[in-house]
Design an enzyme around this catalytic site. Structure first.
Site, PDB file in Angstrom:
ATOM      1  CG  HIS A  29      -1.498   3.692   5.088  1.00  0.00           C
ATOM      2  ND1 HIS A  29      -2.828   3.353   5.033  1.00  0.00           N
ATOM      3  CD2 HIS A  29      -0.839   2.724   4.415  1.00  0.00           C
ATOM      4  CE1 HIS A  29      -2.960   2.228   4.342  1.00  0.00           C
ATOM      5  NE2 HIS A  29      -1.762   1.825   3.962  1.00  0.00           N
ATOM      6  CG  ASP A  54      -5.805   4.585   5.656  1.00  0.00           C
ATOM      7  OD1 ASP A  54      -5.642   4.250   4.467  1.00  0.00           O
ATOM      8  OD2 ASP A  54      -4.905   4.509   6.511  1.00  0.00           O
ATOM      9  CB  SER A  95      -0.955   0.019   1.203  1.00  0.00           C
ATOM     10  OG  SER A  95      -0.224   0.107   2.409  1.00  0.00           O
TER      11      SER A  95
END
Length: 167
Positions: free
Chosen positions: A106, A131, A56
Site C-alpha cells: 500500500h 489501513d 486494493s
C-alpha cells in the site's frame, strides 16, 4: 620410412585428440558458468519481485501484476534502503500488517511522530479508508521501485504464481 611416417601420423593424431579434449573441456566449463550465472541472476531477481494479490492498489497496479522492489534486508546481507529515513509520502511499501496474514502493498499517505517514534499512515489507492493500524518502520520489508513518478511494474505475469498458490 614408413615407421617414421606412422609415428608422425600418430603424434599428429594424439595432438589433435588432446586439442579436441581441451576444447571440449573449455566449452563445458563455459556452459556450466553460463548456467551458474543464470541461476544467480534468477535468485537476485526473485528477491526483488513481488506479486500483487488484490485490487486494493488499482489503478496504480492490478491483481496479478508484479512489482519490482528494493528490500530493507536481503538474504545476502545488504540493506537496500532505510525504512526510518528513506520513505516519503506517496511511496508504495510492502509491510507486515497486524491485520492481514500476508505482506501488504500500500501507499504511505502520512508520516507521524508519536512519543519520539516514527509511524506511517498507509492506504490502498482503491480503498476508501486507511489501513486500520499505524505502521512502524520495523514492519516495512520493501519499497516499490519508481522511475521518475512511475512504479516499476510487470503486468499480469503474476497470475501464474497466484494460480499455483490457489489465490
Amino acid at each position: 620410412m614408413s615407421k617414421k611416417r606412422n609415428n608422425r601420423k600418430n603424434k599428429k593424431k594424439n595432438q589433435k585428440e588432446l586439442e579436441d579434449t581441451s576444447k571440449s573441456k573449455y566449452h563445458l566449463t563455459k556452459e556450466i558458468l553460463s548456467y551458474v550465472l543464470i541461476i544467480v541472476i534468477a535468485v537476485i531477481l526473485s528477491a526483488h519481485l513481488n506479486v500483487v494479490v488484490s485490487g486494493s492498489m488499482e489503478p496504480s497496479f492490478y491483481r496479478g501484476d508484479i512489482v519490482a522492489i528494493e528490500n530493507v534486508h536481503t538474504y545476502y546481507g545488504m540493506q537496500e534502503f532505510d525504512p526510518y529515513n528513506d520513505i516519503k509520502i506517496n511511496d508504495v511499501v510492502v509491510y507486515d500488517a497486524q491485520w492481514y496474514p500476508e505482506p501488504v502493498i500500500h501507499r504511505v499517505i502520512d508520516i507521524n511522530e508519536i512519543n519520539g517514534s516514527k509511524y506511517y499512515t498507509i492506504k490502498g489507492d482503491n480503498n476508501e479508508v486507511e489501513d486500520p493500524y499505524l505502521v512502524s518502520p520495523e514492519q516495512i520489508r520493501a519499497k516499490v521501485i519508481t522511475i521518475g513518478d512511475n512504479l516499476l511494474i510487470i503486468p499480469k505475469i503474476g497470475y501464474i504464481t497466484l494460480w499455483f498458490r490457489g489465490l
